[in-house]
Design a protein around this motif. Sequence first.
Motif, mmCIF file in Angstrom:
data_model
loop_
_atom_site.group_PDB
_atom_site.id
_atom_site.type_symbol
_atom_site.label_atom_id
_atom_site.label_comp_id
_atom_site.label_asym_id
_atom_site.label_seq_id
_atom_site.Cartn_x
_atom_site.Cartn_y
_atom_site.Cartn_z
ATOM 1 N N SER A 1 5.332 8.091 0.123
ATOM 2 C CA SER A 1 4.127 7.361 0.028
ATOM 3 C C SER A 1 3.183 8.146 -0.048
ATOM 4 O O SER A 1 2.603 8.981 0.795
ATOM 5 C CB SER A 1 4.220 6.313 1.197
ATOM 6 O OG SER A 1 3.027 5.455 1.268
ATOM 7 N N SER B 1 -7.983 13.789 2.848
ATOM 8 C CA SER B 1 -8.977 13.291 3.682
ATOM 9 C C SER B 1 -10.374 13.429 3.102
ATOM 10 O O SER B 1 -11.323 12.386 3.269
ATOM 11 C CB SER B 1 -8.992 13.731 5.180
ATOM 12 O OG SER B 1 -9.190 15.199 5.152
ATOM 13 N N VAL C 1 -4.475 10.052 6.777
ATOM 14 C CA VAL C 1 -3.017 9.444 7.237
ATOM 15 C C VAL C 1 -3.048 10.117 8.706
ATOM 16 O O VAL C 1 -3.145 11.037 9.053
ATOM 17 C CB VAL C 1 -1.874 10.088 6.659
ATOM 18 C CG1 VAL C 1 -0.458 9.824 7.363
ATOM 19 C CG2 VAL C 1 -1.838 9.778 5.205
ATOM 20 N N THR D 1 -5.040 -3.828 -4.479
ATOM 21 C CA THR D 1 -3.761 -3.508 -4.509
ATOM 22 C C THR D 1 -3.330 -3.938 -6.121
ATOM 23 O O THR D 1 -3.828 -4.951 -6.301
ATOM 24 C CB THR D 1 -2.891 -3.748 -3.433
ATOM 25 O OG1 THR D 1 -1.588 -3.483 -3.707
ATOM 26 C CG2 THR D 1 -2.888 -5.299 -3.318
ATOM 27 N N THR E 1 0.247 6.995 1.387
ATOM 28 C CA THR E 1 -0.219 6.462 2.510
ATOM 29 C C THR E 1 0.307 7.239 3.657
ATOM 30 O O THR E 1 0.180 6.561 4.611
ATOM 31 C CB THR E 1 -0.618 5.120 2.252
ATOM 32 O OG1 THR E 1 0.695 4.484 2.412
ATOM 33 C CG2 THR E 1 -1.512 4.745 1.296
ATOM 34 N N ARG F 1 0.759 -1.234 0.159
ATOM 35 C CA ARG F 1 -0.086 0.028 0.079
ATOM 36 C C ARG F 1 1.000 1.485 0.062
ATOM 37 O O ARG F 1 0.633 2.354 0.467
ATOM 38 C CB ARG F 1 -0.917 0.050 1.158
ATOM 39 C CG ARG F 1 -1.775 -1.243 1.335
ATOM 40 C CD ARG F 1 -2.743 -1.172 0.351
ATOM 41 N NE ARG F 1 -3.883 0.092 0.425
ATOM 42 C CZ ARG F 1 -4.764 0.284 -0.332
ATOM 43 N NH1 ARG F 1 -5.073 -0.310 -1.632
ATOM 44 N NH2 ARG F 1 -5.626 1.351 0.106
ATOM 45 N N LEU G 1 -6.210 4.556 -5.128
ATOM 46 C CA LEU G 1 -6.646 5.080 -3.868
ATOM 47 C C LEU G 1 -7.758 6.028 -4.273
ATOM 48 O O LEU G 1 -8.732 6.212 -3.153
ATOM 49 C CB LEU G 1 -5.529 5.944 -3.528
ATOM 50 C CG LEU G 1 -4.100 5.596 -3.135
ATOM 51 C CD1 LEU G 1 -3.070 6.480 -2.920
ATOM 52 C CD2 LEU G 1 -4.415 4.684 -1.875
ATOM 53 N N LEU H 1 -8.800 9.367 1.618
ATOM 54 C CA LEU H 1 -7.497 9.154 1.946
ATOM 55 C C LEU H 1 -6.957 9.770 3.295
ATOM 56 O O LEU H 1 -6.525 10.917 3.348
ATOM 57 C CB LEU H 1 -6.509 9.479 0.934
ATOM 58 C CG LEU H 1 -5.077 8.836 0.927
ATOM 59 C CD1 LEU H 1 -4.930 7.414 1.372
ATOM 60 C CD2 LEU H 1 -4.250 9.222 -0.160
ATOM 61 N N ARG I 1 -10.714 0.936 -4.925
ATOM 62 C CA ARG I 1 -10.320 1.324 -3.607
ATOM 63 C C ARG I 1 -10.513 0.127 -2.676
ATOM 64 O O ARG I 1 -11.278 -0.556 -2.903
ATOM 65 C CB ARG I 1 -11.160 2.553 -3.013
ATOM 66 C CG ARG I 1 -10.772 3.013 -1.775
ATOM 67 C CD ARG I 1 -11.675 4.130 -1.443
ATOM 68 N NE ARG I 1 -11.529 5.330 -2.218
ATOM 69 C CZ ARG I 1 -12.265 6.304 -2.595
ATOM 70 N NH1 ARG I 1 -13.532 6.349 -1.764
ATOM 71 N NH2 ARG I 1 -11.999 7.309 -3.335
ATOM 72 N N PRO J 1 4.737 7.058 8.659
ATOM 73 C CA PRO J 1 3.459 8.116 8.438
ATOM 74 C C PRO J 1 3.006 8.928 9.426
ATOM 75 O O PRO J 1 3.015 8.562 10.685
ATOM 76 C CB PRO J 1 2.302 7.054 7.882
ATOM 77 C CG PRO J 1 3.258 5.584 7.526
ATOM 78 C CD PRO J 1 4.248 5.688 8.330
ATOM 79 N N SER K 1 -0.259 12.496 3.007
ATOM 80 C CA SER K 1 -0.013 12.047 1.610
ATOM 81 C C SER K 1 1.007 12.625 1.071
ATOM 82 O O SER K 1 0.857 13.949 0.811
ATOM 83 C CB SER K 1 -1.562 11.966 0.847
ATOM 84 O OG SER K 1 -2.303 11.193 1.415
#
Length: 317
Positions: A51, A100, A106, A304, A53, A33, A295, A104, A301, A72, A79
């Motif tokens: 990344s 977000s 983090v 992978t 993520t 991911r 993503l 997405l 979604r 992260p 992101s």
Amino acid sequence: MKRSTARALGVLFPLMLLTAASTPEAIPLPGDRLFPESVSIAADGTAYAGSMTGGVVRASMKTGKAELWIKPGAYGAGSLYGVLADKRNRMLWVCTNDFSARGLVVTGADAGHLLKGFDLRTGEGKVSLPLPGEKPVCNDMAVARDGSVLVTDTGAPQVYRWRPGATALETWLSDPILNAPKGGGLDGIAFGGDGNLYLNNVRSGELYRVEVGRDGKAGKVTRLTLSRPLVSPDGMRPIGGLDFALAEGDGHIDRVSVSGDHAEIHTLAEGVAAPTGVDVYAGKIWYVQGQLSYLFDPAKRGTTPGSFRLTPVSMTR
């Protein structure tokens, strides 16, 4: 031992050492991911991949070993789009963005869109600078001769500048010629051997030259003519002179050669799934594949594309 045998071994042994120390053909990156949008390779052979993520992976181009280096959410980084190893300022710069609202998230990430700097030796967070503007998107960076860092904004036709020691970004360039028809789109950024700045637009496919004065200020902006259309040009890094490595989102890895107001596009690889970032090391162009549709596309979604790698391409077709 015969002299001829000794001579043969004397030639063979250095070749064995050279082979053992050679760069791997491809470097696996940890995590299914990861979704690495950008890559930066330092002169010492250390590669950094950000990344989407969260977090930064660090890899050795010499051994092929890769590991998570910055976790992260560390120092509020979310992101990540662009990453750039900056030897002059001893920083790893990252463009961190808040997606977000698109699902997405983090954990620990700051809200908004920011340029952040981490100590290149320790990974400690040092600089955090929000992008100005109403709806900015921090995309990628380049370091000027005076140590200033220039940052592209995909949300508006603007390039921002951080001067060493500054506590805020300033607008370095704002010009409507840089806009895509539906607005924004600035993406790849790199300095040429002529000291001027080169930019691309991921939405319009345009490539631009921005003249840079002796005082470091932006001058005339020229839209370059292209030997063929570019489709979703993304990460761009200097090779040398007026040649650049470029990733096109439609699956091409290119070498771009600029002469006057014209850019010749040399396709080095095609059929690559969603390449987003490139850099140059050991005479090759290395690319990562962001695969961002996994993503943001509701149909993909949660799935992978498989493993992620840092992959080389010859600079000549």
